[in-house]
Design an enzyme around this catalytic site. Structure first.
Site, PDB file in Angstrom:
ATOM      1  N   ASP A 171      94.115  49.939  33.073  1.00 33.64           N
ATOM      2  CA  ASP A 171      94.532  51.318  33.097  1.00 33.64           C
ATOM      3  C   ASP A 171      95.309  51.805  34.264  1.00 33.64           C
ATOM      4  OD1 ASP A 171      94.725  53.994  32.164  1.00 33.64           O
ATOM      5  OD2 ASP A 171      92.838  54.486  32.967  1.00 33.64           O
ATOM      6  N   ASN A 399      86.819  43.740  38.393  1.00 36.20           N
ATOM      7  CA  ASN A 399      86.409  45.009  37.603  1.00 36.20           C
ATOM      8  C   ASN A 399      86.165  44.922  36.145  1.00 36.20           C
ATOM      9  OD1 ASN A 399      86.254  47.921  37.773  1.00 36.20           O
ATOM     10  ND2 ASN A 399      87.831  47.924  36.226  1.00 36.20           N
ATOM     11  N   GLU A 400      85.039  45.126  35.580  1.00 37.29           N
ATOM     12  CA  GLU A 400      84.609  45.303  34.153  1.00 37.29           C
ATOM     13  C   GLU A 400      85.215  44.089  33.288  1.00 37.29           C
ATOM     14  OE1 GLU A 400      86.392  49.144  32.900  1.00 37.29           O
ATOM     15  OE2 GLU A 400      84.663  50.184  33.861  1.00 37.29           O
ATOM     16  N   ASN A 455      80.094  51.158  36.257  1.00 35.41           N
ATOM     17  CA  ASN A 455      81.060  52.194  36.086  1.00 35.41           C
ATOM     18  C   ASN A 455      80.625  52.880  34.705  1.00 35.41           C
ATOM     19  OD1 ASN A 455      82.588  51.171  38.075  1.00 35.41           O
ATOM     20  ND2 ASN A 455      84.235  50.177  36.643  1.00 35.41           N
ATOM     21  N   TYR A 457      80.822  56.268  32.176  1.00 31.57           N
ATOM     22  CA  TYR A 457      81.548  57.346  31.620  1.00 31.57           C
ATOM     23  C   TYR A 457      80.778  58.344  30.635  1.00 31.57           C
ATOM     24  CZ  TYR A 457      85.466  55.885  34.233  1.00 31.57           C
ATOM     25  OH  TYR A 457      86.016  55.521  35.376  1.00 31.57           O
ATOM     26  N   TYR A 461      83.867  59.248  28.030  1.00 29.19           N
ATOM     27  CA  TYR A 461      84.102  58.563  26.766  1.00 29.19           C
ATOM     28  C   TYR A 461      83.376  58.469  25.682  1.00 29.19           C
ATOM     29  CZ  TYR A 461      88.144  56.885  29.469  1.00 29.19           C
ATOM     30  OH  TYR A 461      89.296  56.956  30.329  1.00 29.19           O
ATOM     31  N   GLU A 492      82.109  54.012  39.523  1.00 31.29           N
ATOM     32  CA  GLU A 492      83.242  54.857  38.867  1.00 31.29           C
ATOM     33  C   GLU A 492      82.440  55.861  37.751  1.00 31.29           C
ATOM     34  OE1 GLU A 492      86.334  53.101  36.479  1.00 31.29           O
ATOM     35  OE2 GLU A 492      86.822  51.668  37.957  1.00 31.29           O
ATOM     36  N   TRP A 537      85.659  58.423  40.107  1.00 27.45           N
ATOM     37  CA  TRP A 537      86.862  58.163  39.637  1.00 27.45           C
ATOM     38  C   TRP A 537      87.756  59.152  39.283  1.00 27.45           C
ATOM     39  CZ3 TRP A 537      88.938  53.211  39.933  1.00 27.45           C
ATOM     40  CH2 TRP A 537      90.114  53.065  39.164  1.00 27.45           C
ATOM     41  N   LYS A 556      91.980  61.788  36.194  1.00 27.62           N
ATOM     42  CA  LYS A 556      90.867  62.100  36.681  1.00 27.62           C
ATOM     43  C   LYS A 556      90.647  62.168  38.103  1.00 27.62           C
ATOM     44  CE  LYS A 556      88.569  59.368  32.911  1.00 27.62           C
ATOM     45  NZ  LYS A 556      89.669  58.362  32.532  1.00 27.62           N
TER      46      LYS A 556
END
Ligand code: GCB
Length: 579
Positions: A171, A399-400, A455, A457, A461, A492, A537, A556
């Site tokens: 992203d 990451n992720e 991370n 959300y 999300y 994040e 984030w 963000k």
């Protein structure tokens, strides 16, 4: 491969090749001007600059100064994204894979002092399952619909694959080109190749120097911040004993810096360093034996015009905004940054979690791809480049990634990388990999790291707009992490926010919602002792590829892309001032 950051001093010289170069897409006839260093993507309104996938060509003339006769001359690229081929008068002299780390090539024997040649650089921006970061191959784009229907799939094949449209599995905009400085460097023929420093709180600094060429002695002096010699040692390995050492502390402490002054024959290199120790212990992270709480937004290298191009003015501005926020850290999401940023953070006392470009590894079949060796190479090169920076306190392997669909395969992939980082880092810093919101109770990777970075959300999300439900869910997850006995950082969390959009009731996308969201999540963090950090984030809005979830990029940011604070920036400034 280690390549020391270029220096100008009594023994060494550099010539910066920044400026306007010639540029074209491979296959085109005409050359056009392009600024270096910078991403090329935003330097023209032609949509091809942002969309085209393939090779671009850069060219300019270079001349080795006559005065450099008798020296070792190199051409050094701080980074070319994502891979590069370098040609001198039409002949290939170097190539490099990976867009975020330096490489250099010697010019002796190819071009003499006083001579001029045409330098050409081919930069390839294509991303795939073989690159870091990852590009999609046939899957729908990041944030695209999972079920686009048959006509859309057909159209994608017909119009997108044929034209080589290359979508990121991550992203952030796939900025590319010669994004960091290019220099000619001159050192004596007999030269210092590398220096490793391992400080300890006692003031003993172990060092190791690698040299090229015979018949000279290595001497290392430690200079204090005033330039006074405080320790001296001879030989390629040894211990500098500094009495009453002044420590490097993150702000609001003093980031005291010493300099190791190495001489070898005619060569000289000056390496700044700090005396500090880091380790993870129990549920704490200790810097110089004292518990450290990470608080600062994650970043990107991203700004208007330059894209991801190195911009010292932007770096200073950003770090001053970190000071304004009373922030003490950032993660180099999602790739190693330009070396100048680490130098600035050494000096300014901002702590860095240094991340490889392993991002976009969310496909569950990724462990069947052929990435592990290359990933290890990138990790080794990143540690070789950044090992001496006191500001770097932890390595992030990536990451992720998907770690919960095939937990054993994931573990078999990530464990050797974890072990590699520990084995090769002379300072043996803690190691992590950043976890995404997944079935964390199935995962074996994230919870096996020295520090758990997650991370999350909740309230964005998922449970969108419902902060009470978000707090409930996040608390339930934190209850689980509490039992794992590890230090946890919320690495994040955030909410897209359109600057200037307001609502008396805090609804999604308003500045009020972003501030309320952070207040809600922070309330959960503040209840837990094992939480050792919060990294919102993101620091600033940033460019992404187009998609239905992105309005002119990812919004963000606590700041807009031009670095104007939103309400949430003021909220954090107030919160962090009290920490
Ligand atoms: C994430 C990713 C980051 C994205 C962010 C978002 O989990 O790590 O690269 O930009 O979420 O805003 O969706």
């Amino acid at each position: 491969m280690s390549t020391l950051y270029p220096q100008n001093n009594a023994s060494r010289m550099t010539l910066d090749l920044g400026g306007i170069w010639d540029f074209r897409f491979q296959g085109d006839e005409a050359w056009q001007p392009i600024a270096v260093p910078a991403s090329y993507n935003d330097q023209s309104p032609d949509p091809e600059f942002r969309n085209r996938a393939g090779i671009v060509e850069y060219r300019r003339k270079i001349t080795i100064p006559k005065g450099w006769n008798g020296m070792r001359v190199c051409l050094r690229f701080d980074a070319v994204a994502h891979s590069a081929r370098v040609l001198l008068n039409g002949r290939e002299i170097a190539s490099h894979r990976g867009g975020f780390l330096p490489f250099e090539t010697e010019l002796n024997g190819l071009l003499a002092a006083g001579e001029t040649a045409e330098l050409m650089v081919e930069a390839d921006n294509r991303i795939s399952h073989d690159t870091l970061p990852i590009g999609t191959e046939g899957e729908t784009a990041f944030f695209g619909s999972d079920n686009p229907g048959i006509p859309a799939v057909e159209a994608g094949k017909k119009f997108q694959e044929d034209r080589g449209i290359n979508r990121p599995a991550f992203d952030f905009f796939n900025y590319t080109g010669i994004q960091r400085p290019v220099r000619l460097t001159a050192t004596p023929i007999r030269f210092i190749r590398d220096i490793t420093l391992i400080p300890s709180l006692s003031g003993e600094v172990r060092y190791r120097v690698e040299t090229e060429g015979e018949g000279a002695d290595v001497c290392v002096e430690a200079l204090d911040a005033e330039g006074k010699t405080v320790a001296r040692c001879e030989g390629r390995e040894g211990i500098l004993a500094i009495s009453q050492p002044k420590l490097w502390e993150p702000r609001p402490g003093t980031p005291y810096l010493y300099t190791a002054r190495i001489t070898y024959g005619e060569d000289l290199y000056e390496q700044p360093f700090g005396i500090r120790e880091v380790r993870a212990e129990g549920t704490r992270f200790l810097i110089n034996g004292k518990p450290f709480y990470f608080h600062g937004p994650c970043k990107h290298e991203d700004s208007p015009f330059h894209g991801r191009g190195t911009d010292p003015c932007l770096n200073v501005t950003d770090i001053n905004l970190y000071h304004w926020l009373h922030a003490n850290c950032f993660r180099t999401s999602h790739y190693p940054y330009a070396e100048e940023m680490y130098q600035l953070c050494d000096r300014e006392g901002i702590v860095i979690v240094d991340e490889t470009p392993a991002v976009g590894m969310w496909a569950s079949d990724q462990y069947g791809w052929n990435l592990a060796d290359y990933h290890k190479q990138v990790l080794e090169d990143m540690i070789a480049r950044d090992k001496n920076h006191p500001c770097v306190v932890m390595w992030s392997l990536g990451n992720e990634p998907d770690t919960d669909t095939l937990p054993d395969k994931a573990y078999a992939y990530w464990r050797p990388l974890y072990e590699t980082a520990h084995r090769i880092d002379p300072q043996n810093r803690p190691v992590t990999v950043v976890g995404c919101q997944n079935r964390y109770e199935r995962d074996r990777v994230i919870c096996s790291m020295d520090v758990v970075l997650i991370n999350r959300y909740y309230g964005w999300y998922n449970l969108s707009g419902d902060l009470e439900a978000a707090k409930y869910a996040f608390r339930a997850e934190l209850d689980w992490w509490e039992k794992q006995g590890k230090p946890v950082i919320l690495s994040e969390y955030g909410a897209d926010t359109i600057a200037g959009l307001h609502g008396a009731a805090p609804e999604m996308f308003t500045e009020e919602y972003q501030a309320a969201y952070y207040e809600a999540m922070n309330a959960c963090l503040d209840e837990r002792d094992f939480v050792i950090g919060e990294m919102p984030w993101n620091f600033a809005d940033f460019s992404t590829c187009q998609g239905p979830m992105r309005v002119g990029g990812n919004r963000k940011g606590l700041f807009t892309r031009d670095r104007r604070p939103k309400m949430a920036a003021h909220y954090f400034r107030d919160r962090w001032e009290k920490m």
